[in-house]
Design an enzyme around this catalytic site. Sequence first.
Site, PDB file in Angstrom:
ATOM      1  N   GLU A 122     -15.773  12.260 -12.142  1.00  0.00           N
ATOM      2  CA  GLU A 122     -16.494  11.551 -12.941  1.00  0.00           C
ATOM      3  C   GLU A 122     -16.880  10.122 -11.767  1.00  0.00           C
ATOM      4  OE1 GLU A 122     -15.090  10.834 -16.828  1.00  0.00           O
ATOM      5  OE2 GLU A 122     -14.011  12.896 -16.181  1.00  0.00           O
ATOM      6  N   LYS A 124     -16.952   6.836 -10.675  1.00  0.00           N
ATOM      7  CA  LYS A 124     -15.188   5.844 -10.734  1.00  0.00           C
ATOM      8  C   LYS A 124     -16.568   3.825 -11.139  1.00  0.00           C
ATOM      9  CE  LYS A 124     -11.179   3.258  -9.153  1.00  0.00           C
ATOM     10  NZ  LYS A 124     -11.751   1.997  -8.829  1.00  0.00           N
ATOM     11  N   ASP A 126     -17.361   0.494 -11.199  1.00  0.00           N
ATOM     12  CA  ASP A 126     -17.021  -1.039 -10.379  1.00  0.00           C
ATOM     13  C   ASP A 126     -17.176  -1.810 -12.011  1.00  0.00           C
ATOM     14  OD1 ASP A 126     -15.291  -2.373  -9.619  1.00  0.00           O
ATOM     15  OD2 ASP A 126     -16.523  -2.913  -8.239  1.00  0.00           O
ATOM     16  N   TYR A 234     -14.743   7.509 -21.218  1.00  0.00           N
ATOM     17  CA  TYR A 234     -14.217   8.373 -20.322  1.00  0.00           C
ATOM     18  C   TYR A 234     -13.294   8.812 -20.485  1.00  0.00           C
ATOM     19  CZ  TYR A 234     -12.762   4.299 -17.945  1.00  0.00           C
ATOM     20  OH  TYR A 234     -11.356   3.274 -17.525  1.00  0.00           O
ATOM     21  N   LYS A 322     -12.195   7.202  -2.642  1.00  0.00           N
ATOM     22  CA  LYS A 322     -12.611   5.472  -2.384  1.00  0.00           C
ATOM     23  C   LYS A 322     -13.590   6.641  -1.285  1.00  0.00           C
ATOM     24  CE  LYS A 322     -10.839   2.636  -5.735  1.00  0.00           C
ATOM     25  NZ  LYS A 322     -10.300   1.172  -4.821  1.00  0.00           N
ATOM     26  N   CYS A 416       8.366 -23.641  11.150  1.00  0.00           N
ATOM     27  CA  CYS A 416       7.645 -23.461  10.420  1.00  0.00           C
ATOM     28  C   CYS A 416       6.870 -25.021  10.147  1.00  0.00           C
ATOM     29  CB  CYS A 416       9.371 -23.064   8.922  1.00  0.00           C
ATOM     30  SG  CYS A 416       8.082 -23.679   7.023  1.00  0.00           S
ATOM     31  N   CYS A 418       7.038 -25.998   7.360  1.00  0.00           N
ATOM     32  CA  CYS A 418       7.461 -27.414   6.436  1.00  0.00           C
ATOM     33  C   CYS A 418       7.973 -28.794   7.101  1.00  0.00           C
ATOM     34  CB  CYS A 418       8.333 -26.914   5.473  1.00  0.00           C
ATOM     35  SG  CYS A 418      10.460 -26.693   6.618  1.00  0.00           S
ATOM     36  N   CYS A 440      11.377 -18.455   7.368  1.00  0.00           N
ATOM     37  CA  CYS A 440      11.751 -19.355   7.238  1.00  0.00           C
ATOM     38  C   CYS A 440      13.445 -19.296   7.100  1.00  0.00           C
ATOM     39  CB  CYS A 440      10.743 -20.236   7.081  1.00  0.00           C
ATOM     40  SG  CYS A 440      11.564 -21.681   6.685  1.00  0.00           S
ATOM     41  N   CYS A 446      14.268 -25.290   2.099  1.00  0.00           N
ATOM     42  CA  CYS A 446      12.540 -25.605   2.535  1.00  0.00           C
ATOM     43  C   CYS A 446      11.417 -25.929   1.298  1.00  0.00           C
ATOM     44  CB  CYS A 446      12.104 -24.187   3.362  1.00  0.00           C
ATOM     45  SG  CYS A 446      10.562 -23.670   3.991  1.00  0.00           S
TER      46      CYS A 446
END
Length: 698
Positions: A122, A124, A126, A234, A322, A416, A418, A440, A446
């Site tokens: 069947e 698929k 979207d 379906y 797919k 990092c 940060c 990190c 952090c």
Amino acid sequence: MINVESLTESQAAAELARLADEIAAHDLRYHQNDAPSISDADYDGLKRLNSALEAHFPHLVRENSPSFRVGAARSEQFSPVEHGVPMLSLDNAFSDEESADFDARVRRFLMLDDTEIAYTAEPKIDGLSASLRYERGRLVRGATRGDGRVGEDVTANLRTMQEIPERLSGTGWPDMIEVRGEVYLGHAEFAALNAAAAAAGDKLYANPRNAAAGSLRQIDSTVTARRPLRFFAYAWGQISAPFAETQWEALQALKSWGFQTTPEAMRVGGVEGLLKAYGTLQKARTDLGYDIDGIVYKVDRLDWQQRLGFVSRAPRWGVARKFPAEQARTVLEAIEFQVGRTGAMTPVARLRPVTVGGVSVTNATLHNGDEIARKDLRVGDTVIVQRAGDVIPQIVGAVVDDRPAGLEPFEFPEFCPCPLKTLLTRETTAGGAETVVRRCTGELACPFQRVEHLKHFVSRRAFDIEGLGEKQLQSFFDDGLIREPADIFTLEARDRLSFKKLKDRDRAGETSVANLFSAIQARRTISLDRFIYGLGIRHIGEQTALVLARGYATVSDFLVAMDRVARLDAEAIAELDALDQIGDAVIHAAAAFFSEEHNRGMVQRLVEQLTIQEVSKPKADTAVAGKTVVFTGALERMTRDEAKAQAEALGAKVASSVSRKTDLVVAGPGAGSKLKLATELGIEVITEEAWLGLVGVI
């Protein structure tokens, strides 16, 4: 894609943890917000990498694996609807070989040797999945899929759609049936909708799927009524009585009751039939007038579907094949970094906007530094971007022939981003090999990681607190109002005593603040699995949290057990290890988390603010409901997977190892250490034949 076979166990575990978090975030954007941030191609690439890692390292499969997850949590704008039968997603296949593997797995599970199996093939669609409950032939409720267990009540909106019958036609329908299908927009209807939006100066929809989802999830049903939504039926969920013996017969029945079914659906035989159906539909794809992103194969016989059952959150009897990815070229303008709650640094490509498969793509994850180096991506490169299955973006590679002179190879930062500028490190395995993920080392010192922990805590799959979005949470964190989860639940009390009220912050207003407090109050009562997941413990995702909740039942038992695990109590570790699919990664993560005094204090302060629900006991209407069962040795009448699925369907818990909490051991020929331990512990041991008699199969 990463060479899976070259990874060490530690590297694979780190990749699986990163993928679980990243895919969960993308699922939320796609299913809940109708606003995917990456293409289908990148998303499918992440899922395929996750599946490849799980296949190569089955003992490292995480309980929050994307393989176990469906959709996203429902929106608070709609009332919750608990599905009578969960609405599950399908595993994916991407090649002829994987389609053949699906057929082989089905035959192996059913012990059919070389028997040719009939399938339905069947399109698929979207769109957005929906479930319609009919009682005595009349539509009484309609819901979205949500997270697979709980969806959104959109009955009023679904009633506006001409292709959804208010009353079933014909005969033969059960007194109660949940008809399931896909709400979608055709290409012509989508173009007209966007043209009208452009004329009115409104925002345009990126693609038909987003338009269909946004149209169905309108608060005002009169808006939905003006949208030309369509519906293909379906499948079905809960039913009061069987109505067909095969999937093909069921599709014909749905059609006779007044539903539209996909005209391109066909009944085929064996692998040759599957591949022929794929080729036929791929050629017809552009002329269908609506979007599809693949083909769905289902075992035709419904009694075989029942035997095959489910693995995690996908059926064994179906798979989605797919279509190949769509591609486009654009420029890699920058590489930036995101710091996750576990400190993992994820590089993100900032792209010159490009349309791929009808969606404007501006970002794509680059996974890790090794992936950037492998593809030799440089800022300023022309790159090929693709979207597999029309949802998520990934960079396939650079167009080296178009590379401007002087572009330098990209160097991964050492620190990092940060404010602490903490050193980034790679974890190493016992053998000294480095993992692919850089982290990190600041942990909760952090600020990025602390904020990410809080974002995770309030996220849809955790505590699901409406009104605490990323900006709001960051603002509260920066101002010291929320530093840990318990602070969320004391916010209202502190606000009453404060001279600077929340309603005066950024002109928030009394209504929005009242709504926030109401949303927080609604989450003071929470299920145990959401509580555990919300803690953000590394390697403990949504499905792992559910396993732990079922295993311990109450928050007090869970915390006592985790305290013992943190103290390396051998019996407690054995009990944790005995839970199905719990492995070393989860045990070590739990021990590390609860061994920290700061974490224990944080959890205790949070528990004091909450009412945490016990896990409801399974229905006691079968001989094995509520029992913990271990299968060991060779089974002759069924495969191990079938035995496990059968036990879980009857309300039993299946454990992978024997412990004092085991109620029953089913032992076949060749049973070894598990049988010996069960005998030593005085646990009841029965044969496969006795098991089948116990559960009523013979």
